[in-house]
Design an enzyme around this catalytic site. Structure first.
Site, PDB file in Angstrom:
ATOM      1  N   ARG A 214     -10.051   0.298  15.036  1.00  0.00           N
ATOM      2  CA  ARG A 214      -9.990   1.073  13.805  1.00  0.00           C
ATOM      3  C   ARG A 214     -11.007   0.452  12.836  1.00  0.00           C
ATOM      4  O   ARG A 214     -12.110   0.925  12.725  1.00  0.00           O
ATOM      5  CB  ARG A 214      -8.560   1.060  13.247  1.00  0.00           C
ATOM      6  CG  ARG A 214      -8.328   2.040  12.135  1.00  0.00           C
ATOM      7  CD  ARG A 214      -6.870   2.070  11.683  1.00  0.00           C
ATOM      8  NE  ARG A 214      -6.408   0.780  11.159  1.00  0.00           N
ATOM      9  CZ  ARG A 214      -5.185   0.562  10.692  1.00  0.00           C
ATOM     10  NH1 ARG A 214      -4.286   1.536  10.695  1.00  0.00           N
ATOM     11  NH2 ARG A 214      -4.843  -0.619  10.224  1.00  0.00           N
TER      12      ARG A 214
ATOM     13  N   LYS B 134       0.844  -1.202   0.000  1.00  0.00           N
ATOM     14  CA  LYS B 134       0.000   0.000   0.000  1.00  0.00           C
ATOM     15  C   LYS B 134       0.881   1.254   0.000  1.00  0.00           C
ATOM     16  O   LYS B 134       2.103   1.149   0.174  1.00  0.00           O
ATOM     17  CB  LYS B 134      -0.908  -0.029   1.229  1.00  0.00           C
ATOM     18  CG  LYS B 134      -0.150  -0.002   2.530  1.00  0.00           C
ATOM     19  CD  LYS B 134      -1.027  -0.385   3.717  1.00  0.00           C
ATOM     20  CE  LYS B 134      -0.235  -0.255   4.993  1.00  0.00           C
ATOM     21  NZ  LYS B 134      -0.850  -0.927   6.127  1.00  0.00           N
TER      22      LYS B 134
ATOM     23  N   MET C 131      12.960  24.583   1.499  1.00  0.00           N
ATOM     24  CA  MET C 131      12.152  23.801   0.558  1.00  0.00           C
ATOM     25  C   MET C 131      13.005  22.889  -0.317  1.00  0.00           C
ATOM     26  O   MET C 131      12.658  21.731  -0.552  1.00  0.00           O
ATOM     27  CB  MET C 131      11.326  24.748  -0.324  1.00  0.00           C
ATOM     28  CG  MET C 131      10.277  24.041  -1.148  1.00  0.00           C
ATOM     29  SD  MET C 131       9.324  25.181  -2.152  1.00  0.00           S
ATOM     30  CE  MET C 131       8.457  26.135  -0.923  1.00  0.00           C
TER      31      MET C 131
ATOM     32  N   TYR D 108      16.958  30.198   7.444  1.00  0.00           N
ATOM     33  CA  TYR D 108      15.728  30.890   7.855  1.00  0.00           C
ATOM     34  C   TYR D 108      15.647  31.016   9.364  1.00  0.00           C
ATOM     35  O   TYR D 108      15.930  30.066  10.092  1.00  0.00           O
ATOM     36  CB  TYR D 108      14.500  30.134   7.364  1.00  0.00           C
ATOM     37  CG  TYR D 108      14.208  30.334   5.900  1.00  0.00           C
ATOM     38  CD1 TYR D 108      13.985  31.601   5.372  1.00  0.00           C
ATOM     39  CD2 TYR D 108      14.140  29.233   5.049  1.00  0.00           C
ATOM     40  CE1 TYR D 108      13.710  31.761   4.018  1.00  0.00           C
ATOM     41  CE2 TYR D 108      13.855  29.394   3.700  1.00  0.00           C
ATOM     42  CZ  TYR D 108      13.639  30.663   3.191  1.00  0.00           C
ATOM     43  OH  TYR D 108      13.368  30.827   1.866  1.00  0.00           O
TER      44      TYR D 108
HETATM   45  C1  LIG Z   1      -0.010  -1.736   6.816  1.00  0.00           C
HETATM   46  C2  LIG Z   1      -0.567  -2.976   7.376  1.00  0.00           C
HETATM   47  C3  LIG Z   1       0.272  -4.043   7.710  1.00  0.00           C
HETATM   48  C4  LIG Z   1       1.783  -3.956   7.647  1.00  0.00           C
HETATM   49  O1  LIG Z   1       2.280  -3.272   8.776  1.00  0.00           O
HETATM   50  P1  LIG Z   1       3.863  -3.124   9.019  1.00  0.00           P
HETATM   51  O2  LIG Z   1       3.964  -2.556  10.361  1.00  0.00           O
HETATM   52  O3  LIG Z   1       4.360  -2.191   7.972  1.00  0.00           O
HETATM   53  O4  LIG Z   1       4.432  -4.477   8.876  1.00  0.00           O
HETATM   54  C5  LIG Z   1      -0.327  -5.217   8.125  1.00  0.00           C
HETATM   55  N1  LIG Z   1      -1.674  -5.329   8.241  1.00  0.00           N
HETATM   56  C6  LIG Z   1      -2.505  -4.309   7.939  1.00  0.00           C
HETATM   57  C7  LIG Z   1      -3.971  -4.490   8.091  1.00  0.00           C
HETATM   58  C8  LIG Z   1      -1.984  -3.099   7.526  1.00  0.00           C
HETATM   59  O5  LIG Z   1      -2.816  -2.095   7.253  1.00  0.00           O
END
Ligand SMILES: *Cc1c(COP(=O)(O)O)cnc(C)c1O
Length: 356
Positions: free
Chosen positions: A132, A35, A305, A257
């Protein structure tokens, strides 16, 4: 050599890290988390390197899954956010994309779509304390029955849960989550999936049938105050740039800055072509390590930047156009993140724009 900001992705390091993962979890199938544009490494860079070595690919959004199908990827793909309406469900069925089921609204859509183009695989998400996504432990048995009885759903389904605190090996929360999950699913005819990277690295009781490693595949550690190299993982991403100016400054000169940094003594200062516009964190304070010619130097003054200033006291021979590594095998992204008050995940993911 390319001048200016450069992102290098080491596909061999990705494959090495998969090997390390398989040593830790030799009997499990791997849902490789790609992802967020492959954690900022470029979805295609990652998928092309790992796809023959894992059992499925995990994306957050349906768009990414469809894009991979368009590019000819036949591997199993799981959309972690699931589908949001009947059209998305149909697209998943047509393209053989697997979905996470986490809210009752999805069950309603499934109920209304008894005739899907093709049976679909589902991952049934249970909330064991992360709070969540997912069905509560009380709701879960009825949902399990519904999914088992749905003719359009391919069996076995995968029951999954996600850890809130697995990066803290002393936190009992993970034990509780594992126990809750197994108690609930004990009699179910399902495959099971619990472990993220921290689960793979520290909680053997969580390995089950499918592991879901993300960050460790990219060579970084999910654990606080450690880096991937502590676990034989290799950094996959190198963010580098080059020196575009060098100046001798006097004691008392102020840099950048806000004039927030004052030279405590005479020093050579390099100006490097990288900044928050390139994904280097503006929150990195003076003292944040920067690699130049095999030496660790220190950032001085605010991050601009497109530019940063670096104290060359540790590397007096540095020249214009010399290479500077902001993070990579030479300098752990976790270390830089620590200085910047964030985590390696965020810095890596922030590089995804390079590939859009
Ligand atoms: C992103 C994610 C993972 C992977 O987590 P890491 O800490 O990067 O290994 C596993 N399960 C779900 C549901 C996730 O959203």
């Amino acid at each position: 050599m390319t001048l200016g900001p450069k992102l290098h992705i080491d596909q061999a390091a990705l494959q090495h890290n998969i090997k390390v993962i398989k040593e830790l979890a030799p009997h499990q199938s791997i849902l490789a988390m790609v992802k967020a544009n492959g954690y900022g490494h470029g979805l295609w860079n990652v998928v092309s390197a790992v796809h023959d070595h894992v059992n499925a690919l995990g994306v957050a959004r349906l768009q990414d899954a469809l894009m991979l199908r368009t590019r000819g990827v036949t591997q199993r793909i799981v959309v972690m956010n699931g589908f949001a309406n009947a059209a998305e469900l149909k697209a998943c069925s047509e393209q053989q994309i697997e979905v996470v089921i986490h809210i009752p609204e999805q069950l309603t859509i499934l109920q209304e779509c008894t005739t899907l183009p093709q049976p679909i695989r589902v991952w049934f998400k249970i909330n064991t304390g992360m709070n969540r996504l997912g069905f509560s432990v009380n709701e879960a048995p009825a949902v399990y029955q519904f999914l088992q009885n749905h003719p359009g759903i391919q069996k076995p389904i995968v029951a999954m849960t996600h850890f809130a605190c697995a990066d803290d090996f002393d936190n009992d929360m993970t034990y509780d989550q594992v126990e809750t999950f197994y108690d609930l699913t004990n009699d179910w005819e399902v495959e099971r999936s619990l472990a993220n990277s921290a689960g793979v690295m520290g909680w053997t009781e969580s390995l089950a049938d499918w592991i879901r490693p993300g960050i460790m595949m990219y060579g970084a550690s999910p654990l606080p105050h450690s880096s991937g190299s502590n676990f034989d993982l290799k950094a996959v991403m190198t963010l580098s740039s080059t020196i575009i100016a060098i100046h001798d400054r006097a004691k008392g000169d102020k840099i950048g800055y806000g004039s927030v940094y004052e030279c405590p003594a005479a020093m050579r200062v390099a100006i490097v072509a990288i900044g928050y516009g390139d994904g280097y964190p503006r929150s990195a304070p003076s003292g944040t390590p920067v690699w130049i010619n095999n030496k660790i130097c220190k950032l001085v003054g605010r991050v601009s930047m497109d530019l940063i200033a670096v104290d060359l006291s540790n590397c007096p021979d540095a020249k214009i156009n010399d290479k500077v590594v902001l993070w990579g095998p030479q300098l752990a992204v976790e270390t830089v993140a620590d200085y910047a008050g964030t985590i390696g995940y965020e810095l890596l993911c922030g590089m995804g724009y390079f590939y859009r």
